[in-house]
Design a protein around this motif. Structure first.
Motif: not given
Length: 270
Positions: A108, A150-154, A158, A169, A242
């Motif tokens: 990332y 942010g619900t998704e990891i970018i 990005e 982020d 996880t």
């Protein structure tokens, strides 16, 4: 200063599911863990190990149904993060071996894509700490901190294309820029006193002047106590949980951090 921090996570599990958890802070430099509690409901066997970054991790397999994870910790920490304007850049050949994994691009933090930007935003800064501070200023000036968005990891690349981003982020962008300048940088997840809204928090550390320093683009200054839970190259290394197999539903998550006026009392043992 002493901080008391708690977290509570509630899940709905559709079938027996293996989990990898990372919710136990450990004593480190400037962080003394005096007491902690870790409760899983239902109670299941736990196997604990230390990962390659020194984080305490727990492996569990939970049955179908509701799952609650509750933690509490009392920690003695500084009441703010150290600053060191002018702390020098450490040449790569002189870096400690343990810092080297934090120089490379990672999942990332694509530091190889940030060379031009990193040199542009630090052009007038002295090499080392001041470059990291200039990177933080760039992030603050160009991005809006939007907790809960942010619900998704970018990835850092990005995130840098967007205006409104979350703490994770911002840390990714800071890490990628530092590494592009050959400054080791790592992600930290933990608790921050007086964070608003309260949640688990992410920031980054950079290695300059012979030690790690804290940088947090979401905060206007370095005040406030922090309890670090986990360190890693990026968000992939510091996930607080996880799960493996079909997705599970996180029903609720609650975090609190309060300052204690005195050290935790020691209960007498009969």
């Amino acid at each position: 200063m002493w901080l008391h921090a708690t977290s509570s996570l509630e899940f709905s599990i559709s079938q027996e599911t293996p989990f990898l958890l990372m919710l136990r802070p450990r004593s480190r430099r400037q962080q003394w863990i005096s007491r902690e509690q870790y409760l899983l409901t239902p109670s299941v066997p736990v196997m604990e190990f230390t990962d390659t970054f020194g984080n305490l991790c727990q492996r569990v397999v939970v049955p179908a149904g509701p799952l609650t994870i509750q933690t509490a910790v009392d920690a003695e920490v500084p009441d703010g993060s150290d600053t060191a304007p002018g702390a020098p850049f450490v040449e790569v050949q002189n870096l400690p071996n343990e810092t080297l994994p934090f120089l490379h691009p990672s999942r990332y933090c694509e530091s190889d894509r940030f060379m031009t930007l990193a040199y542009q935003v630090t052009a007038s800064a002295a090499h080392g700490y001041d470059q990291c501070a200039a990177i933080v200023n760039y992030i603050r000036d160009s991005k809006v901190y939007a907790p809960g968005l942010g619900t998704e990891i970018i990835s850092a690349y990005e995130a840098d294309q967007r205006t409104h981003i979350v703490c994770r982020d911002m840390a990714h962008i800071g890490i990628a820029c530092c590494r592009a300048l050959s400054i080791p940088a790592r992600m930290v997840v933990g608790y921050l006193e007086s964070l608003d809204p309260m949640d688990l928090h992410a920031w980054f550390e950079a290695y300059v002047g012979g030690r790690w320093y804290t940088f947090d683009p979401t905060q206007a200054d370095k005040s406030g106590g922090r309890i670090a839970i986990a360190y890693g190259r990026d968000a992939a290394d510091v996930a607080i949980y996880t799960q493996f197999g079909p997705p599970v539903e996180l029903l609720n998550m609650a975090v609190s951090v309060t300052r204690k006026n005195n050290p935790p009392s020691i209960e007498a043992v009969n």
